[in-house]
Motif scaffolding. Structure first.
Motif, PDB file in Angstrom:
ATOM      1  N   LEU A 453      48.496  46.185  29.198  1.00 49.01           N
ATOM      2  CA  LEU A 453      47.885  44.884  29.492  1.00 49.01           C
ATOM      3  C   LEU A 453      46.501  45.042  30.119  1.00 49.01           C
ATOM      4  N   THR A 454      46.371  46.025  31.009  1.00 51.74           N
ATOM      5  CA  THR A 454      45.068  46.231  31.655  1.00 51.74           C
ATOM      6  C   THR A 454      44.039  46.701  30.630  1.00 51.74           C
ATOM      7  N   TRP A 455      44.447  47.606  29.764  1.00 47.13           N
ATOM      8  CA  TRP A 455      43.529  48.109  28.736  1.00 47.13           C
ATOM      9  C   TRP A 455      43.090  46.981  27.803  1.00 47.13           C
ATOM     10  N   ALA A 456      44.047  46.141  27.426  1.00 49.53           N
ATOM     11  CA  ALA A 456      43.743  45.092  26.443  1.00 49.53           C
ATOM     12  C   ALA A 456      43.035  43.890  27.053  1.00 49.53           C
ATOM     13  N   PHE A 457      43.448  43.494  28.240  1.00 51.66           N
ATOM     14  CA  PHE A 457      42.961  42.219  28.789  1.00 51.66           C
ATOM     15  C   PHE A 457      42.396  42.301  30.212  1.00 51.66           C
ATOM     16  N   GLY A 458      42.635  43.414  30.905  1.00 56.17           N
ATOM     17  CA  GLY A 458      42.402  43.424  32.350  1.00 56.17           C
ATOM     18  C   GLY A 458      41.084  43.959  32.831  1.00 56.17           C
ATOM     19  N   TYR A 459      40.336  44.686  31.975  1.00 53.92           N
ATOM     20  CA  TYR A 459      39.113  45.292  32.507  1.00 53.92           C
ATOM     21  C   TYR A 459      38.085  45.526  31.411  1.00 53.92           C
ATOM     22  N   GLU A 460      36.836  45.246  31.766  1.00 54.58           N
ATOM     23  CA  GLU A 460      35.670  45.601  30.977  1.00 54.58           C
ATOM     24  C   GLU A 460      34.586  46.041  31.954  1.00 54.58           C
ATOM     25  N   ASP A 461      33.732  46.967  31.520  1.00 54.28           N
ATOM     26  CA  ASP A 461      32.681  47.448  32.416  1.00 54.28           C
ATOM     27  C   ASP A 461      31.728  46.339  32.843  1.00 54.28           C
ATOM     28  N   GLY A 462      31.661  45.270  32.072  1.00 51.52           N
ATOM     29  CA  GLY A 462      30.807  44.156  32.473  1.00 51.52           C
ATOM     30  C   GLY A 462      31.236  43.535  33.777  1.00 51.52           C
ATOM     31  N   MET A 463      32.504  43.739  34.146  1.00 51.69           N
ATOM     32  CA  MET A 463      32.984  43.219  35.426  1.00 51.69           C
ATOM     33  C   MET A 463      32.260  43.872  36.593  1.00 51.69           C
ATOM     34  N   LEU A 464      31.742  45.109  36.384  1.00 55.07           N
ATOM     35  CA  LEU A 464      31.032  45.791  37.476  1.00 55.07           C
ATOM     36  C   LEU A 464      29.828  44.997  37.908  1.00 55.07           C
ATOM     37  N   ASP A 465      29.037  44.556  36.939  1.00 58.10           N
ATOM     38  CA  ASP A 465      27.820  43.785  37.264  1.00 58.10           C
ATOM     39  C   ASP A 465      28.196  42.465  37.908  1.00 58.10           C
ATOM     40  N   LYS A 466      29.266  41.847  37.412  1.00 60.11           N
ATOM     41  CA  LYS A 466      29.710  40.578  37.985  1.00 60.11           C
ATOM     42  C   LYS A 466      30.174  40.775  39.411  1.00 60.11           C
ATOM     43  N   ASP A 467      30.862  41.910  39.656  1.00 58.69           N
ATOM     44  CA  ASP A 467      31.354  42.191  41.006  1.00 58.69           C
ATOM     45  C   ASP A 467      30.180  42.409  41.966  1.00 58.69           C
ATOM     46  N   LYS A 468      29.167  43.149  41.496  1.00 60.01           N
ATOM     47  CA  LYS A 468      28.016  43.383  42.363  1.00 60.01           C
ATOM     48  C   LYS A 468      27.295  42.103  42.704  1.00 60.01           C
TER      49      LYS A 468
END
Length: 468
Positions: A453-468
């Motif tokens: 589930l995490t691989w398919a729906f839970g994470y993308e590297d774009g979240m890093l920029d959003k988190d910052k």
């Protein structure tokens, strides 16, 4: 990778500088910093520091997660700076009045029971090993049958597996006296009095072989073998009584009168008042626990496997130590362990998926070691450093934990001990082929669901920029 000395300097600077640090301590995974002004601390900056797996402010402390082993080395470097190091127990004195009533009491439970857990872990491993070596299938490999096992060998294994639970009140009273500032030796003696051979044995009473001693016609007096709450509250009151007496009794008489009065007053109170009352409370807690664990159709596994790691976030999960001790003492097994193990394995799998999927070097360096820590039973680095930061991996981990717990509950899976989970927890399921296989399957389901589930729906590297 930055040197530990530089990491220590960066952490102190991001925490507001040396002048903002009241004291520093550490536990198994976290650097715990008491601040004069928490507004001066930059938690986002701390999280960007090398080897830091997460940071948050809780219970009056800035808690920086490094993981086992690493935190000890960072603490050594921190204490070389112009910062006051302190013991964890001293820091507890600073934080004991922080948080609401429930948080303070559960934190106290943790302070008392955590030092006892290694002994109970060892006892659980002994139970598993005894189950392994006495299995007919294993004995057949050596040309033996169960009736060939020596009575003396069984007696030897019984000493290994039963002693800690027989004298558990002594361990609890010792630790409680220590936490509340009393003399631990007095706690041990009071705890041993609670399981004195002169009293009717609690297990014999439970089996109906003997009756309690009735005082005044209505107060049952029994031994408290494997009991927890009577020794815990006796220890609290005993430590407070001791400190009060030492302030009142002249120094010349303190050596004689203080221990005499503490032992006399507390064992009288324990046998006639504290013990009978809290034994009833303990029975109620156990009954409520069984109601949840006995929910049909795997529902208990869905609930506990899915929600246990949410409780870990709050920091009040040490309350479950009491429940697990009661289960082991009264059932001889621990059905709670495989359910929480599934939840822990799932969080590790979610962090592993993030680490493998991410192309960012820092995220890989953070997520992969954190997942290994979770597979060894410690989820804080994975939760606070990775999964909870991006929310979705944490949720996928909860779903995986619920799936694994569901299977474990359907199979009626139970461990022989407590406090170790996932990979080390396999040692608690050596007493049979089916329990061991089902434990592997339950954790495998949790890992597979959470990872997928995490691989398919839970994470993308774009979240890093959003988190910052």
């Amino acid at each position: 990778m930055a040197e530990n000395s530089q990491i220590a300097k960066d952490v102190i600077e991001a925490a507001g500088g040396e002048g903002n640090i009241a004291s520093v301590a550490h536990c198994a995974t976290r650097l715990r910093i008491m601040l004069h002004d928490k507004e001066k601390a930059d938690i986002s900056a701390i999280e960007e520091i090398d080897k830091v797996k997460g940071a948050f402010y809780n219970s009056g402390q800035l808690q920086v997660i490094f993981g086992t082993g690493t935190v000890n080395r960072i603490y050594e470097e921190v204490t070389k700076l112009n910062v006051e190091g302190t013991t964890k127990s001293d820091m507890k004195e600073d934080t004991k009045n922080q948080g609401n009533f429930l948080q303070r009491w559960i934190r106290t439970f943790g302070d008392v029971f955590v030092p006892i857990i290694p002994v109970l872990v060892a006892t659980g491993l002994f139970m598993g090993l005894r189950g392994l070596v006495t299995q007919p299938q294993v004995l057949q490999l050596f040309g033996l049958a169960p009736e060939d096992i020596s009575e003396n060998f069984l007696l030897y294994t019984q000493i290994l597996t039963d002693t800690a639970f027989i004298f558990l009140p002594a361990l609890v009273a010792w630790s409680t006296f220590k936490v509340f500032g009393g003399s631990p030796l007095l706690g041990i003696v009071i705890g041993l009095m609670l399981v004195s051979p002169a009293l009717p044995n609690a297990w014999d009473i439970g089996s109906g072989e003997v009756e309690p001693i009735m005082f005044f016609g209505f107060i049952p007096v029994v031994g408290y073998q494997a009991s927890v709450l009577p020794a815990f509250f006796t220890g609290i009151l005993g430590a407070k009584l001791e400190k009060a007496l030492r302030k009142k009794i002249p120094e010349s008489l303190d050596l004689i009168l203080t221990p005499f009065l503490v032992l006399l007053i507390m064992i009288t109170g324990a046998l006639f008042i504290i013990g009978p009352i809290f034994h009833v409370v303990e029975n109620g807690i156990f009954a409520a626990t069984r109601v949840v664990l006995d929910l049909p159709l795997g529902i208990s596994g869905l609930i506990i496997g899915g929600l246990h790691q949410v409780i870990v976030i709050t920091g009040v999960h040490h309350i479950f130590n009491l429940l697990e001790i009661q289960l082991l003492e009264r059932l001889g097994e621990n059905p709670f362990n495989p359910l929480i193990s599934a939840g822990i394995a799932a969080q590790g799998a979610a962090a592993l998926a993030v680490g493998l999927k991410s192309k960012e070097k820092k995220m890989k360096a953070l997520a992969l070691p954190s997942s290994l820590s979770a597979f060894l039973g410690i989820t804080e680095p994975a939760i606070f450093g990775v999964n909870l930061r991006y929310v979705k991996p944490f949720v996928m981990g909860l779903i995986g934990g619920a799936a694994g717990g569901f299977f474990a509950s359907l199979m009626g899976l139970a461990g022989t001990g407590m406090a170790i989970t996932v990979i080390p927890g396999m040692l608690l399921y050596l007493d049979g082929l089916f329990p061991f296989a089902n434990y592997i399957i339950a954790n495998g389901i949790a890992i597979g669901v959470a990872f997928g589930l995490t691989w398919a729906f839970g994470y993308e590297d774009g979240m890093l920029d959003k988190d910052k």
